[in-house]
Design a protein around this motif. Structure first.
Motif, short mmCIF file in Angstrom:
data_model
loop_
_atom_site.label_atom_id
_atom_site.label_comp_id
_atom_site.label_asym_id
_atom_site.label_seq_id
_atom_site.Cartn_x
_atom_site.Cartn_y
_atom_site.Cartn_z
N LYS A 38 -34.15 -13.82 -18.48
CA LYS A 38 -33.20 -12.75 -18.75
C LYS A 38 -33.88 -11.38 -18.80
O LYS A 38 -33.21 -10.35 -18.67
N GLY A 41 -33.31 -10.11 -15.53
CA GLY A 41 -31.87 -9.86 -15.41
C GLY A 41 -31.46 -8.53 -16.02
O GLY A 41 -30.67 -7.78 -15.43
N LYS A 42 -32.01 -8.22 -17.17
CA LYS A 42 -31.68 -6.94 -17.84
C LYS A 42 -32.13 -5.76 -16.99
O LYS A 42 -31.43 -4.75 -16.88
N LEU A 44 -32.47 -5.71 -13.73
CA LEU A 44 -31.62 -5.63 -12.54
C LEU A 44 -30.26 -5.04 -12.86
O LEU A 44 -29.72 -4.24 -12.08
N VAL A 45 -29.70 -5.41 -13.99
CA VAL A 45 -28.40 -4.84 -14.39
C VAL A 45 -28.52 -3.32 -14.52
O VAL A 45 -27.68 -2.57 -13.99
N ALA A 56 -21.80 -3.89 -12.97
CA ALA A 56 -22.99 -4.72 -13.11
C ALA A 56 -23.11 -5.27 -14.52
O ALA A 56 -22.94 -4.53 -15.50
N GLU A 57 -23.39 -6.57 -14.65
CA GLU A 57 -23.50 -7.20 -15.97
C GLU A 57 -24.29 -8.49 -15.86
O GLU A 57 -24.44 -9.07 -14.79
N MET A 58 -24.80 -8.94 -17.00
CA MET A 58 -25.42 -10.26 -17.10
C MET A 58 -24.64 -11.05 -18.14
O MET A 58 -24.41 -10.55 -19.25
N ASP A 59 -24.22 -12.28 -17.79
CA ASP A 59 -23.44 -13.06 -18.75
C ASP A 59 -24.36 -13.85 -19.68
O ASP A 59 -25.59 -13.76 -19.61
N TYR A 63 -26.70 -15.12 -15.59
CA TYR A 63 -26.29 -14.73 -14.25
C TYR A 63 -26.04 -13.22 -14.21
O TYR A 63 -25.39 -12.68 -15.10
N VAL A 64 -26.53 -12.57 -13.17
CA VAL A 64 -26.30 -11.15 -12.97
C VAL A 64 -25.27 -10.98 -11.86
O VAL A 64 -25.43 -11.54 -10.77
#
Length: 416
Positions: A38, A41-42, A44-45, A56-59, A63-64
């Protein structure tokens, strides 16, 4: 596509992304298997938001998601581009030091942190095609992580290009970055309704021009052997050592066939991947692979027969034989929508790339996504010698992947 005047960011992005450790853990029961995934992921968001991707978000699963909104007046299918953030546990991905080798001249590349690690044309023949390119490697003690951070970097560079060139006409484009592809769980918790795409492409392939729309079908087998425990000082006529029985099963497997080291092309195999236990109980893990799904059951029955013949020699010993489906050959889906592959081939030709259809002796997120309702072949990124300290990637190959995506979204808009 007027991408020639665009200043690509793939090299800079890849060299940043690989320094973020995202190693997956096959023994973990959590999802993602490591929380460190993650961390990327952070990043990339935030970068997607900075580029203007408003949603743009990460759940919670790592997942981004993001959308490059379409600007076409036509009804165009929504296309997804996907890459995975995790790296393989085979070689450490911690402390990666990426090195840019400009204008590669064909000579051996000695990695400075472990000079015994030397990348040569003799070992890696594709390098012959890369003379004059700029290559990125690690420093000798880690993998690079181009599998699949090269794909991540290509998609991010592609988003930057589109957001900066609103004159390019395209439909809605969904971006997806996944965790845990390397441990076979990459889409276990993916919400397909949330993804909301019609067709997709993973960016997780190798040589320039490669396009993969045929993968293995895959199962996992867990063989549990139950022996009989006894004190070793008083074990005569009583002890049945499960570890020894497991060894006999492995020894009974064919030596010259039916294994990864003896097969190629479309040939399948049964491959032992783990052996754990004590004298009372031993567990063996296998992966079963073939491009023809029907052959998996044949292989599994043969493996079960081999194990049974060993166990039956020891009255009192028993075994359990469990089969778990992993993924299926994406060709079974993609053959019904051949235009998805055809458009990618057309995009490569428009980018002056010779397409190279490739059979995957493995699987990607695209294998499972195809059976989840998102037909999804795999495109090249240039990532080579993956899962090893010799891993390398051509910057020019990555840039060509970005150009291919640019042509591809326009082809989708034109065909509607």
């Amino acid at each position: 596509m007027a991408i020639q005047n665009y200043k690509h960011t793939v090299a800079e992005r890849l060299m940043r992304y690989v320094q973020i450790d995202t190693t997956a853990d096959p023994n973990s029961t959590s999802f993602p298997s490591t929380e460190i995934q993650k961390d990327l992921g952070k990043v990339l968001v935030q970068e997607l938001l900075d580029l203007g991707v408003k949603d743009a978000e990460m759940d919670e699963w790592g997942y981004v998601f993001g959308t490059v909104e379409g600007n076409s007046s036509n009804e165009v299918p929504t296309v997804c581009f996907c890459a995975h953030m995790d790296t393989a546990p085979d070689v450490t991905g911690k402390g990666v030091k990426p090195i840019l080798h400009e204008n590669y001249d064909g000579s051996p590349i000695i990695l400075p942190d472990d000079k015994s690690q030397v990348i040569t044309i003799e070992q890696h023949p594709y390098l012959k095609e890369k003379i004059g390119d700029d290559l990125i490697t690690a420093s000798g003690k880690t993998l690079l992580g181009a599998d699949d951070k090269a794909g991540v970097a290509c998609i991010m560079d592609f988003v930057a290009y589109l957001m900066g060139n609103p004159g390019i006409t395209h439909g809605d484009i969904r971006i997806l970055f996944t965790p845990d592809e390397e441990v076979g769980r990459g889409v276990d918790h993916l919400d397909m309704n949330k993804l909301n795409a019609d067709f997709g492409y993973t960016l997780d392939g190798g040589v320039l021009g490669s396009i993969e729309d045929e993968s293995f079908s895959a199962d996992a087998v867990k063989l549990t052997i139950h022996g009989v425990s006894a004190h070793p000082g008083y074990a005569k006529g009583k002890l049945i050592n499960a570890l020894k029985l497991g060894g006999e099963v492995l020894a009974a497997l064919p030596k010259d066939s039916w294994s990864p080291e003896t097969t190629e092309g479309r040939e399948g195999f049964v491959h032992p991947t783990a052996f754990n236990g004590i004298q009372e109980k031993a567990t063996l893990g296998f992966i079963v692979r073939d491009h023809e799904t029907d052959k998996l059951a044949i292989y599994e029955e043969r493996l079960k027969k081999i194990a049974t013949e060993v166990i039956d020699k020891y009255p009192g010993a028993t075994m359990d034989f469990e089969v778990t489906e992993q993924y299926r050959n994406m060709k079974e889906i993609l053959k019904e929508v051949p235009f998805v592959t055809d458009y990618a081939i057309e995009a490569m030709k428009k980018s002056d790339i010779e397409p190279r259809p490739v059979i995957i002796r493995g699987g990607t997120d695209g294998s499972r996504l195809s059976f989840m309702g998102l037909p999804c072949p795999n495109l090249f990124t240039g990532e080579m010698a993956i899962h090893s300290k010799h891993e390398y990637v051509s910057v020019q190959d990555m840039e060509k992947a970005v150009q291919t995506m640019g042509e591809l979204v326009q082809i989708w808009e034109q065909h509607k």
